[in-house]
Design an enzyme around this catalytic site. Structure first.
Site, PDB file in Angstrom:
ATOM      1  N   HIS A 130       0.858  -1.191   0.000  1.00 50.71           N
ATOM      2  CA  HIS A 130       0.000   0.000   0.000  1.00 50.71           C
ATOM      3  C   HIS A 130       0.896   1.243   0.000  1.00 50.71           C
ATOM      4  O   HIS A 130       1.270   1.761   1.056  1.00 50.71           O
ATOM      5  CB  HIS A 130      -0.925  -0.014   1.224  1.00 50.71           C
ATOM      6  CG  HIS A 130      -1.975   1.061   1.207  1.00 50.71           C
ATOM      7  ND1 HIS A 130      -3.308   0.806   1.455  1.00 50.71           N
ATOM      8  CD2 HIS A 130      -1.911   2.392   0.973  1.00 50.71           C
ATOM      9  CE1 HIS A 130      -4.010   1.929   1.377  1.00 50.71           C
ATOM     10  NE2 HIS A 130      -3.165   2.923   1.097  1.00 50.71           N
ATOM     11  N   GLY A 182      -8.531   8.301  -2.361  1.00 50.25           N
ATOM     12  CA  GLY A 182      -8.920   9.708  -2.395  1.00 50.25           C
ATOM     13  C   GLY A 182      -9.630  10.078  -1.112  1.00 50.25           C
ATOM     14  O   GLY A 182      -9.855   9.226  -0.238  1.00 50.25           O
ATOM     15  N   GLU A 237     -12.046   4.342   6.432  1.00 50.70           N
ATOM     16  CA  GLU A 237     -10.978   5.274   6.812  1.00 50.70           C
ATOM     17  C   GLU A 237     -11.515   6.400   7.702  1.00 50.70           C
ATOM     18  O   GLU A 237     -10.758   7.045   8.420  1.00 50.70           O
ATOM     19  CB  GLU A 237     -10.342   5.847   5.537  1.00 50.70           C
ATOM     20  CG  GLU A 237      -8.882   6.212   5.698  1.00 50.70           C
ATOM     21  CD  GLU A 237      -8.261   6.772   4.431  1.00 50.70           C
ATOM     22  OE1 GLU A 237      -8.860   6.672   3.342  1.00 50.70           O
ATOM     23  OE2 GLU A 237      -7.155   7.320   4.542  1.00 50.70           O
ATOM     24  N   ASP A 288       1.679   3.638   3.167  1.00 52.56           N
ATOM     25  CA  ASP A 288       0.712   4.597   2.636  1.00 52.56           C
ATOM     26  C   ASP A 288       1.434   5.673   1.828  1.00 52.56           C
ATOM     27  O   ASP A 288       1.375   5.689   0.608  1.00 52.56           O
ATOM     28  CB  ASP A 288      -0.103   5.239   3.776  1.00 52.56           C
ATOM     29  CG  ASP A 288      -1.491   5.667   3.341  1.00 52.56           C
ATOM     30  OD1 ASP A 288      -1.875   5.342   2.207  1.00 52.56           O
ATOM     31  OD2 ASP A 288      -2.196   6.311   4.139  1.00 52.56           O
TER      32      ASP A 288
HETATM   33  C1  6MZ Z   1      -7.006   7.950   0.773  1.00 49.54           C
HETATM   34  C2  6MZ Z   1      -5.024   8.477  -0.277  1.00 49.54           C
HETATM   35  C3  6MZ Z   1      -4.333   8.403   0.952  1.00 49.54           C
HETATM   36  O1  6MZ Z   1      -2.337   8.576  -6.824  1.00 49.54           O
HETATM   37  O2  6MZ Z   1      -1.447  10.869  -7.111  1.00 49.54           O
HETATM   38  N1  6MZ Z   1      -4.135   8.800  -1.216  1.00 49.54           N
HETATM   39  N2  6MZ Z   1      -6.348   8.241  -0.366  1.00 49.54           N
HETATM   40  N3  6MZ Z   1      -6.407   7.884   1.981  1.00 49.54           N
HETATM   41  C4  6MZ Z   1      -5.079   8.110   2.117  1.00 49.54           C
HETATM   42  N4  6MZ Z   1      -4.535   8.058   3.369  1.00 49.54           N
HETATM   43  C5  6MZ Z   1      -4.034   9.210   4.022  1.00 49.54           C
HETATM   44  N5  6MZ Z   1      -3.039   8.652   0.705  1.00 49.54           N
HETATM   45  C6  6MZ Z   1      -2.942   8.883  -0.626  1.00 49.54           C
HETATM   46  O3  6MZ Z   1      -0.977   9.574  -5.008  1.00 49.54           O
HETATM   47  C7  6MZ Z   1      -1.626  10.505  -4.183  1.00 49.54           C
HETATM   48  C8  6MZ Z   1      -3.098  10.195  -4.105  1.00 49.54           C
HETATM   49  O4  6MZ Z   1      -3.308   8.960  -3.425  1.00 49.54           O
HETATM   50  C9  6MZ Z   1      -4.495   8.997  -2.651  1.00 49.54           C
HETATM   51  C10 6MZ Z   1      -5.107  10.383  -2.855  1.00 49.54           C
HETATM   52  O5  6MZ Z   1      -6.046  10.312  -3.895  1.00 49.54           O
HETATM   53  C11 6MZ Z   1      -3.900  11.208  -3.285  1.00 49.54           C
HETATM   54  O6  6MZ Z   1      -4.253  12.344  -4.053  1.00 49.54           O
HETATM   55  P1  6MZ Z   1      -1.181   9.483  -6.590  1.00 49.54           P
HETATM   56  O7  6MZ Z   1       0.120   8.930  -7.086  1.00 49.54           O
END
Ligand code: 6MZ
Length: 366
Positions: A16, A200, A230, A306
């Site tokens: 993840h 997201g 979440e 994450d």
């Molecule tokens: C939900 C998350 C996240 O896809 O642009 N993202 N979505 N919960 C989380 N936990 C805190 N952490 C990251 O990587 C960034 C995107 O991943 C998702 C969000 O949509 C964020 O804009 P990418 O490479």
């Protein structure tokens, strides 16, 4: 407490990790400085946001929007992909599923496909370690399972990392946009795309919007992982997500009552991100984290990062944290990461290779 050094040298599996959340601070600051000089952004304001340590979930998603301003051009996407994988390999991650949201930007001629091609270029450009991202039988597969974990070699064997890609659907997207991402994933299977992630801002969007695309992806044989539970008070969505039977879910912080029972009986593996959950205030401290409940009930689970950049962590640090917070020893840590082989989305050939890698190192780590 298990030392960070030991957690660093043990082989690990990362399932993840969001590409744009895993960018080095130094790279973000460099990119921000350039855009600041061009007058596109206010560098000083951006610098303080990037350097901040603790942030709420809301601030976290504001930061993602800022990161996307800095990184969304083809050359930068290629660069960050290369750096993120190099960073993972350097801490003895032997298999990573990197997820990213394909993006469009007509102004610079970026389509979801060209964005993903830039990611693939990043994987191809890595020469400091062997990167295996093409599924077997599709060309570049290097069948060797040779691997150098710092703790088990004399440093002469090159490191090898398996990389597979998940395409993320952002909860801000429409059904049509989600479908476009799934279609792209299907077209890019030969380039290492193995599944779809739904992520997201968890307070935005409806499950019903994404369901048609996710159903289609599942029917076509793509593996699915969902950010699930979440935020609190999402009982109906959580229940519907579990009924969908995704291959894995991420976070699962607020799964309670009947849904918790449903999760446990389903045995759907959970991707646990300790630092992310604490930094975004999902739990007041690790003592209240659901890791221990899932662990004690032998629920399939894996520790993940994450967003190593946004949360200033590494996978080794996550293991070290788990060891100290939950009293796990080396053997338990090793078994925890090894058990994740059973729920990686790569094909059986990769699973066999991973078992060999872990078996070859068992004596060093137990
Ligand atoms: C939900 C998350 C996240 O896809 O642009 N993202 N979505 N919960 C989380 N936990 C805190 N952490 C990251 O990587 C960034 C995107 O991943 C998702 C969000 O949509 C964020 O804009 P990418 O490479």
């Amino acid at each position: 407490m298990e030392s960070l050094d030991w957690c660093l040298i043990q082989p690990k599996i990362e399932l993840h990790a969001h590409l744009n959340g895993s960018v080095r601070d130094s790279t973000l600051l460099e990119l921000a400085r350039v855009l600041g000089e061009k007058g596109v952004i206010d560098f000083t304001a951006v610098e303080s946001v990037i350097s901040k340590d603790d942030r709420s979930l809301v601030e976290c998603f504001r930061l993602f929007d800022l990161i996307h301003v800095l990184t969304t051009d083809h050359a930068t996407v290629t660069r960050i992909t290369k750096e993120v994988i190099e960073d993972f390999a350097s801490e003895n991650i032997v298999y990573v599923e990197l997820r990213t949201t394909p993006k469009k930007n007509a102004v610079i001629g970026m389509t979801k496909r060209s964005y993903m091609e830039a990611v693939i270029s990043g994987l191809k450009s890595i020469d400091s370690v062997d990167v295996d991202f093409i599924p077997s039988g599709k060309g570049r597969q290097n069948s060797s399972t040779a691997l150098a974990c710092d703790g088990m070699s004399n440093g002469t064997v090159r490191k090898k990392i398996y990389v597979r890609l998940l395409l993320s659907i952002d909860r801000r997207e429409t059904t049509a946009a989600a479908m476009e991402t799934v279609q792209l994933a299907l077209e890019m299977r030969d380039l290492g795309v193995v599944g779809i992630d739904l992520s997201g801002n968890p307070v935005i969007g409806e499950w019903a919007t994404f369901l048609p695309a996710l159903k289609f992806a599942k029917e076509q044989g793509l593996a699915i992982t969902l950010h699930c539970g979440e935020v609190p008070d999402r009982k109906e969505e959580i229940s519907a997500m579990l009924d969908f039977l995704p291959q894995r879910i991420g976070h699962a912080c607020f799964i309670k009552d009947e849904e918790r029972i449903k999760l446990k009986s389903s045995k759907i593996p959970v991707e646990i991100c300790l630092t992310s959950n604490i930094r975004t205030e999902r739990f007041p401290s690790l003592e209240y984290h659901h890791f221990i409940d899932l662990y004690k009930s032998k629920h399939p689970m894996v520790l993940c990062t994450d967003d190593t950049g946004v949360f200033s962590t590494t996978l080794s640090r996550e293991y070290s944290l788990a060891a100290s917070a939950f009293g796990l020893g080396r053997k338990e840590m090793f078994e925890l990461t090894r058990s994740a082989i059973e729920f990686v989305f790569a094909d059986d050939g990769v699973k066999i290779s991973l078992r060999e890698i872990f078996d070859a190192t068992t004596k060093n780590f137990m």
